[in-house]
Every structure is written in structure tokens, then in C-alpha cells.
Motif scaffolding. Structure first.
Motif, PDB file in Angstrom:
ATOM      1  N   THR A 160       0.837  -1.206   0.000  1.00  0.00           N
ATOM      2  CA  THR A 160       0.000   0.000   0.000  1.00  0.00           C
ATOM      3  C   THR A 160       0.868   1.250   0.000  1.00  0.00           C
ATOM      4  O   THR A 160       0.735   2.112   0.857  1.00  0.00           O
ATOM      5  CB  THR A 160      -0.966   0.001   1.206  1.00  0.00           C
ATOM      6  OG1 THR A 160      -0.185  -0.100   2.395  1.00  0.00           O
ATOM      7  CG2 THR A 160      -1.949  -1.132   1.120  1.00  0.00           C
ATOM      8  N   ALA A 161       1.749   1.324  -0.969  1.00  0.00           N
ATOM      9  CA  ALA A 161       2.613   2.483  -1.173  1.00  0.00           C
ATOM     10  C   ALA A 161       3.110   2.403  -2.611  1.00  0.00           C
ATOM     11  O   ALA A 161       3.346   1.313  -3.126  1.00  0.00           O
ATOM     12  CB  ALA A 161       3.792   2.469  -0.205  1.00  0.00           C
ATOM     13  N   SER A 162       3.236   3.527  -3.264  1.00  0.00           N
ATOM     14  CA  SER A 162       3.626   3.507  -4.673  1.00  0.00           C
ATOM     15  C   SER A 162       5.132   3.651  -4.841  1.00  0.00           C
ATOM     16  O   SER A 162       5.847   4.048  -3.922  1.00  0.00           O
ATOM     17  CB  SER A 162       2.909   4.625  -5.425  1.00  0.00           C
ATOM     18  OG  SER A 162       3.271   5.876  -4.870  1.00  0.00           O
ATOM     19  N   GLY A 163       5.599   3.326  -6.043  1.00  0.00           N
ATOM     20  CA  GLY A 163       6.991   3.527  -6.393  1.00  0.00           C
ATOM     21  C   GLY A 163       7.953   2.526  -5.798  1.00  0.00           C
ATOM     22  O   GLY A 163       9.138   2.806  -5.684  1.00  0.00           O
ATOM     23  N   ARG A 164       7.512   1.359  -5.418  1.00  0.00           N
ATOM     24  CA  ARG A 164       8.368   0.353  -4.801  1.00  0.00           C
ATOM     25  C   ARG A 164       8.456  -0.880  -5.689  1.00  0.00           C
ATOM     26  O   ARG A 164       7.596  -1.136  -6.521  1.00  0.00           O
ATOM     27  CB  ARG A 164       7.845  -0.051  -3.423  1.00  0.00           C
ATOM     28  CG  ARG A 164       7.820   1.095  -2.451  1.00  0.00           C
ATOM     29  CD  ARG A 164       9.218   1.576  -2.145  1.00  0.00           C
ATOM     30  NE  ARG A 164       9.184   2.920  -1.607  1.00  0.00           N
ATOM     31  CZ  ARG A 164      10.191   3.769  -1.670  1.00  0.00           C
ATOM     32  NH1 ARG A 164      11.306   3.431  -2.238  1.00  0.00           N
ATOM     33  NH2 ARG A 164      10.084   4.959  -1.162  1.00  0.00           N
ATOM     34  N   VAL A 165       9.510  -1.672  -5.470  1.00  0.00           N
ATOM     35  CA  VAL A 165       9.728  -2.871  -6.263  1.00  0.00           C
ATOM     36  C   VAL A 165      10.045  -4.060  -5.359  1.00  0.00           C
ATOM     37  O   VAL A 165      10.575  -3.900  -4.263  1.00  0.00           O
ATOM     38  CB  VAL A 165      10.888  -2.692  -7.274  1.00  0.00           C
ATOM     39  CG1 VAL A 165      10.560  -1.596  -8.278  1.00  0.00           C
ATOM     40  CG2 VAL A 165      12.209  -2.418  -6.574  1.00  0.00           C
TER      41      VAL A 165
END
Length: 185
Positions: A160-165
Motif C-alpha cells: 500500500t505504497a507507490s513507487g516500490r519494487v
């Protein structure tokens, strides 16, 4: 090593090393077993996650696959009629999140899903964890799956957070691992 063909149990010196040959049996049935087939796979590179979206994680590098049941192009462990049975499987994954990334109230989750040959979801084993200021948050989930011909397993992740891999590393099981083996019955 001390060799013998037949001995009365009361006269064995249990401090000696013995070299047994043949088949071990208990009450006339063989004991021991073979946990095949088994597989082990990982990711060779990072895989992006969209905010709050369940994403299939394709482990595209294979380390072990004794039954040729794992497909590195789809990320599926698919059962055939010869190897059907109960399997213990696990999935472990780490997210790239440095110590400056605060996700208070958010979570990272992974799961293994079992589908039947008609692509209907049958079973899920999942783990979810909250984290804040954690370098490489890592989650692990595992379970026992009863797999029939055509059933398949595939791992998923959600954050539940954007920009992660999901971190992937060529030639390494360091950050991602999807693996399993047949249980002896």
C-alpha cells in the motif's frame, strides 16, 4: 565402519558406526522416502508494484526443478498426473524501501494462491505486515497444498505504497524465493 549381516539388537554397540545396506523396513513396510519433485526459483531483476494492487510475482530464474513443473515465463508451479499429491511450498520476498521511506499505517503482503485447471482460485496462504522505516521489509508465507493434475500455484505481492519494487538479483536467492517439495505420505 563395522559391517554385519544379522545381529541381535541387544549386542549392538551404539557408539560404533554402522554401514547399512538394503532397504530399511518397519513392520514389513519400507521407511524413508523421496521428497521429489521439488523446485526453487527467484527473480533475476526488480519487479515493480503498483499501489494497493495484487501483483503476480514471476520468478524467472530457476535453481531446482526435478519434475520440470515450474515455468519461469509464467511463474507457475503446475502439477501433472504423475506427481499429484500434497506439497509444502513457501514464498519469501523483500521490498526495496530505504530508511527514509516511512509507511506508517501501510502494509506489505505476500501470498501463494492455488488455482485448479479451470483457473478457479481454490486456496490462499498469506502474510501481511506493517512497516515503517525498515530497510528491505521482508515477508514469508508457507502452506501445504493438495495438488491434482492441472492445479497450479503462483505467488503474489501487494504493497500500500507507490513507487516500490520487489527486489530481484541475478544468480541469487537473497531477496526472493519461491520453492516447494512433495510431502512423503
Amino acid at each position: 565402519i563395522m559391517a554385519f549381516s544379522k545381529i541381535i539388537a541387544e549386542s549392538m554397540d551404539l557408539t560404533d558406526a554402522y554401514n547399512f545396506t538394503g532397504t530399511l523396513q518397519q513392520n514389513g513396510a519400507s521407511i524413508g522416502g523421496n521428497n521429489k519433485p521439488f523446485f526453487q526459483a527467484s527473480r533475476s531483476s526488480d519487479q515493480s508494484l503498483s499501489d494497493s494492487t495484487l501483483t503476480a510475482i514471476v520468478c524467472n530464474q530457476e535453481y531446482l526443478d526435478t519434475g520440470s513443473l515450474y515455468d519461469t515465463s509464467t511463474g507457475k508451479f503446475t502439477m501433472d498426473s504423475t506427481n499429484a499429491g500434497k506439497y509444502f511450498c513457501f514464498f519469501r520476498a523483500s521490498v526495496d524501501a530505504d530508511t527514509n521511506f516511512s509507511s506508517t499505517g501501510n502494509y506489505f503482503g505476500i501470498e501463494i494462491r492455488k488455482y485448479n485447471s479451470s483457473n478457479v482460485l481454490q486456496q490462499t496462504h498469506r502474510t501481511r505486515m506493517g512497516f515503517s522505516n525498515v530497510y528491505w521489509p521482508t515477508a514469508v508465507t508457507a502452506g501445504v497444498f493438495d495438488l491434482a493434475n492441472g492445479d497450479y500455484l503462483i505467488p503474489y505481492a501487494i504493497l500500500t505504497a507507490s513507487g516500490r519494487v520487489i527486489i530481484g538479483t541475478s544468480g541469487s536467492l537473497q531477496y526472493v524465493e519461491f520453492a516447494g517439495y512433495k510431502l512423503i505420505s
